[in-house]
Design a protein around this motif. Structure first.
Motif, PDB file in Angstrom:
ATOM      1  N   ALA A 167       0.968  -1.185   0.178  1.00 50.10           N
ATOM      2  CA  ALA A 167      -0.075   0.012  -0.004  1.00 50.10           C
ATOM      3  C   ALA A 167       0.869   1.333  -0.049  1.00 50.10           C
ATOM      4  O   ALA A 167       1.098   1.892   1.023  1.00 50.10           O
ATOM      5  N   LEU A 168       1.553   1.494  -1.118  1.00 48.63           N
ATOM      6  CA  LEU A 168       2.444   2.562  -1.248  1.00 48.63           C
ATOM      7  C   LEU A 168       1.728   3.937  -1.095  1.00 48.63           C
ATOM      8  O   LEU A 168       2.117   4.920  -0.750  1.00 48.63           O
ATOM      9  N   GLY A 169       0.373   3.997  -1.611  1.00 46.77           N
ATOM     10  CA  GLY A 169      -0.534   5.007  -1.300  1.00 46.77           C
ATOM     11  C   GLY A 169      -0.499   5.590   0.043  1.00 46.77           C
ATOM     12  O   GLY A 169      -0.546   6.942   0.371  1.00 46.77           O
ATOM     13  N   ASP A 170      -0.433   4.623   0.959  1.00 45.06           N
ATOM     14  CA  ASP A 170      -0.292   5.063   2.570  1.00 45.06           C
ATOM     15  C   ASP A 170       0.822   6.144   2.712  1.00 45.06           C
ATOM     16  O   ASP A 170       0.541   7.060   3.694  1.00 45.06           O
ATOM     17  N   PHE A 203       0.042   9.312   1.529  1.00 46.53           N
ATOM     18  CA  PHE A 203      -1.028  10.005   2.343  1.00 46.53           C
ATOM     19  C   PHE A 203      -0.352  10.318   3.547  1.00 46.53           C
ATOM     20  O   PHE A 203      -0.509  11.524   4.122  1.00 46.53           O
ATOM     21  N   ILE A 204       0.290   9.630   4.221  1.00 48.96           N
ATOM     22  CA  ILE A 204       0.996  10.087   5.443  1.00 48.96           C
ATOM     23  C   ILE A 204       2.048  10.929   5.324  1.00 48.96           C
ATOM     24  O   ILE A 204       2.167  12.206   6.191  1.00 48.96           O
ATOM     25  N   SER A 241       0.070  14.221   4.743  1.00 52.37           N
ATOM     26  CA  SER A 241      -0.885  14.679   5.917  1.00 52.37           C
ATOM     27  C   SER A 241       0.238  15.125   7.086  1.00 52.37           C
ATOM     28  O   SER A 241       0.029  16.203   7.680  1.00 52.37           O
ATOM     29  N   PHE A 242       1.609  14.423   7.118  1.00 50.64           N
ATOM     30  CA  PHE A 242       2.660  14.875   8.058  1.00 50.64           C
ATOM     31  C   PHE A 242       2.973  16.364   7.812  1.00 50.64           C
ATOM     32  O   PHE A 242       3.078  17.068   8.659  1.00 50.64           O
ATOM     33  N   LEU A 276       0.352  18.641   8.621  1.00 46.82           N
ATOM     34  CA  LEU A 276       0.227  18.790  10.080  1.00 46.82           C
ATOM     35  C   LEU A 276       1.372  19.724  10.591  1.00 46.82           C
ATOM     36  O   LEU A 276       1.066  20.572  11.417  1.00 46.82           O
ATOM     37  N   VAL A 291       0.630  23.391  12.317  1.00 48.87           N
ATOM     38  CA  VAL A 291       1.465  23.426  14.018  1.00 48.87           C
ATOM     39  C   VAL A 291       2.072  24.786  13.782  1.00 48.87           C
ATOM     40  O   VAL A 291       1.976  25.537  14.855  1.00 48.87           O
ATOM     41  N   PHE A 338      -4.168   2.500  -1.568  1.00 47.10           N
ATOM     42  CA  PHE A 338      -4.422   3.335  -0.380  1.00 47.10           C
ATOM     43  C   PHE A 338      -5.207   2.198   0.833  1.00 47.10           C
ATOM     44  O   PHE A 338      -6.146   1.553   0.525  1.00 47.10           O
ATOM     45  N   ASN A 339      -4.459   2.033   2.130  1.00 42.80           N
ATOM     46  CA  ASN A 339      -5.214   1.304   2.991  1.00 42.80           C
ATOM     47  C   ASN A 339      -5.857   2.211   3.732  1.00 42.80           C
ATOM     48  O   ASN A 339      -5.450   3.097   4.531  1.00 42.80           O
ATOM     49  N   ASN A 355      -5.287   2.714   7.775  1.00 37.90           N
ATOM     50  CA  ASN A 355      -4.175   3.646   7.583  1.00 37.90           C
ATOM     51  C   ASN A 355      -4.156   4.940   7.446  1.00 37.90           C
ATOM     52  O   ASN A 355      -3.930   5.908   8.473  1.00 37.90           O
ATOM     53  N   CYS A 356      -5.001   5.391   6.327  1.00 40.18           N
ATOM     54  CA  CYS A 356      -5.069   6.723   6.105  1.00 40.18           C
ATOM     55  C   CYS A 356      -6.067   7.409   6.921  1.00 40.18           C
ATOM     56  O   CYS A 356      -5.789   8.465   7.460  1.00 40.18           O
ATOM     57  N   ALA A 372      -4.425   7.886  10.343  1.00 40.47           N
ATOM     58  CA  ALA A 372      -3.345   8.907  10.352  1.00 40.47           C
ATOM     59  C   ALA A 372      -4.102  10.237  10.374  1.00 40.47           C
ATOM     60  O   ALA A 372      -3.406  11.418  10.868  1.00 40.47           O
ATOM     61  N   LEU A 373      -5.062  10.489   9.455  1.00 32.78           N
ATOM     62  CA  LEU A 373      -5.780  11.720   9.185  1.00 32.78           C
ATOM     63  C   LEU A 373      -6.344  11.933  10.742  1.00 32.78           C
ATOM     64  O   LEU A 373      -6.322  13.366  11.068  1.00 32.78           O
ATOM     65  N   ALA A 397      -3.605  13.102  13.105  1.00 25.11           N
ATOM     66  CA  ALA A 397      -3.169  14.378  12.589  1.00 25.11           C
ATOM     67  C   ALA A 397      -3.941  15.579  13.176  1.00 25.11           C
ATOM     68  O   ALA A 397      -3.817  16.725  13.489  1.00 25.11           O
ATOM     69  N   VAL A 412      -3.869  16.022  16.727  1.00 28.11           N
ATOM     70  CA  VAL A 412      -2.566  16.710  17.108  1.00 28.11           C
ATOM     71  C   VAL A 412      -2.804  18.301  17.207  1.00 28.11           C
ATOM     72  O   VAL A 412      -2.481  19.187  17.874  1.00 28.11           O
ATOM     73  N   PHE A 413      -3.475  18.607  15.848  1.00 24.18           N
ATOM     74  CA  PHE A 413      -3.570  20.030  15.632  1.00 24.18           C
ATOM     75  C   PHE A 413      -4.614  20.557  16.600  1.00 24.18           C
ATOM     76  O   PHE A 413      -4.361  21.809  17.096  1.00 24.18           O
ATOM     77  N   PHE A 461       2.753  13.439  16.822  1.00 24.55           N
ATOM     78  CA  PHE A 461       2.153  12.498  16.105  1.00 24.55           C
ATOM     79  C   PHE A 461       2.435  11.078  16.392  1.00 24.55           C
ATOM     80  O   PHE A 461       1.265  10.352  16.391  1.00 24.55           O
ATOM     81  N   VAL A 496       3.236   2.630   8.010  1.00 23.32           N
ATOM     82  CA  VAL A 496       3.251   4.319   8.507  1.00 23.32           C
ATOM     83  C   VAL A 496       4.604   4.440   9.122  1.00 23.32           C
ATOM     84  O   VAL A 496       4.970   5.280   8.756  1.00 23.32           O
TER      85      VAL A 496
END
Lengths: 173, 236
Positions: A13-16, A19-20, A23-24, A27, A31, B15-16, B19-20, B23-24, B27, B30-31, B85, B115
């Motif tokens: 699942a390279l999309g993860d 995505f991470i 999103s990181f 974030l 912040v 996409f899993n 996980n997504c 993670a969202l 995030a 945290v925010f 995080f 992740v």
């Protein structure tokens, strides 16, 4: 929308990852923008303020110490000055006293001298006057005596007294 | 565990969903936490600002211990966000796990190797990027032959082991924690009320321990990230 697949394993699942990562990063940006920036800025400002306050306090203390030292010096000086003034005044007073006393002495001396001479003069005057008076008196007496009749006895006794006087005078010589 | 996940294929990437989504959620948490704590920023800090400054000081001390002097200051923000995080990620699965029809939708995102590998990748990419930026590409390559040239294979291998240990340590700890939590959960359901009563204290103990492990792992991950970055920026 792509088809939803149900798989236990298989394709990674390279999309993860993507995505991470996204999103990181988002974030982190959020912040930083909303919290990190203002707070760290404030923390820096506070540490700056504390540092400057400490420096300010140090300099204030140094200047206060300097002032205190100056004041102490001034106090010490003023004490010395006061002592000097008092000493000077004392010296002046002594000197003045001496001069006054000596002046008084000399004045008294002169007064005494004057009084003495006055007395002498008065005495002299009195003597002169007395001499004159005596002379006059004796003259008067003599005239009175002369005017009286000189008899023989009187003449004799007068001559005798003269002779006596002369002998006494000769004996003493 | 035999968890099943929903996958979405999009633009040739897979996409899993669990996980997504996790993670969202992390995030966002945290925010929200940081946002809520930083509302009234003043010279004399209030309670919320004190908490936030305490966290910032904590991560700053991690950065300071890894870098000489002030050179690590530019990584302070990264360390702060990374720590929060991972910390929230580790705790999320202890508090909330959502499964619908056997498919997991919400859990600790760090209980998945993809992740943790992503996070480790970010750290190590930063390390290599700043190494190139500092020494130039030639210097960066030459650094692999230090301290002596015959150690070059070891140094190259180390880059991969760093990546794997950094990511898999975190994954292993959190995954194991969740597995055990789920196991205790199945124990609770196995013999009705009796096992339920027995399982509750066990679950509580393990949850408490997992909170501790989650915090430690977040700290370890952040510290090691900073150490790896710092080491790439110095000549050995």
């Amino acid at each position: 929308m792509a088809g939803i697949l149900v798989l236990g394993a298989g394709k990674l699942a390279l999309g993860d990852m993507l995505f991470i990562l996204i999103s990181f990063i988002l974030l982190t940006w959020a912040v930083k923008h909303f919290a990190w920036g203002p707070v760290t800025k404030m923390m820096d400002a506070r540490s700056d303020k504390i540092t400057s306050d400490l420096d300010y306090a140090d300099s204030e203390r140094a200047s206060a110490e300097k002032l205190k030292k100056e004041r102490e010096d001034a106090l010490k000086n003023s004490r010395a000055e006061a002592i000097e003034i008092v000493n000077k005044a004392k010296d002046n007073g002594d000197e003045q006293k001496k001069t006054i006393v000596s002046q008084a002495h000399s004045e008294a001396e002169s007064v005494r001298q004057k009084a003495k001479s006055d007395a002498e003069k008065a005495k002299q005057d009195a003597m002169n006057e007395a001499q004159n008076d005596i002379a006059n008196l004796s003259l008067e007496i003599a005239s009175k005596v002369i005017s009286k009749e000189l008899n023989a006895d009187d003449q004799k006794s007068l001559i005798d007294s003269y002779i006596k006087e002369l002998t006494v005078n000769n004996e003493t010589k | 565990m035999d968890d099943k996940y929903k996958f979405i294929d999009f633009l040739g990437l897979r996409f899993n969903v669990a996980n997504c989504l996790s993670a969202l959620v992390v995030a966002l948490l945290v925010f929200i936490l940081v946002f809520a704590l930083s509302r009234k920023v003043t010279m004399k800090p209030g309670k919320a600002q004190n908490v936030l400054e305490w966290m910032i000081d904590f991560t700053n001390s991690i950065v300071k211990s890894a870098f000489p002097g002030e050179s690590g200051n530019r990584f302070s923000l990264y360390a702060f966000v990374l720590f929060l995080f991972i910390f929230i990620s580790n705790q999320l699965g202890l508090i909330l796990q959502v499964k619908v029809d056997g498919f997991t939708y919400l859990k600790s995102p760090t209980a998945n190797p993809i992740v943790t590998m992503s996070l480790a990748l970010v750290s190590l990419l930063l390390a290599h990027y700043y190494s190139v930026r500092k020494f130039g590409f030639g210097g960066y390559i030459a650094n692999f032959a230090r301290p002596v040239s015959f150690l070059t294979p070891v140094n190259l291998l180390e880059e991969f082991t760093n990546f794997l240990t950094l990511s898999l340590r975190l994954y292993g700890n959190i995954f194991a924690g969740e597995v055990l939590l789920a196991l205790i959960g199945t124990v609770a359901k196995s013999f009705g009320a009796v096992s339920f009563v027995v399982a509750i204290p066990l679950e509580m103990i393990w949850q408490g321990f997992s909170v501790f492990i989650g915090a430690i792992q977040a700290y370890v991950f952040t510290t090691l990230s900073m150490v790896y970055i710092s080491r790439k920026m110095t000549k050995e």
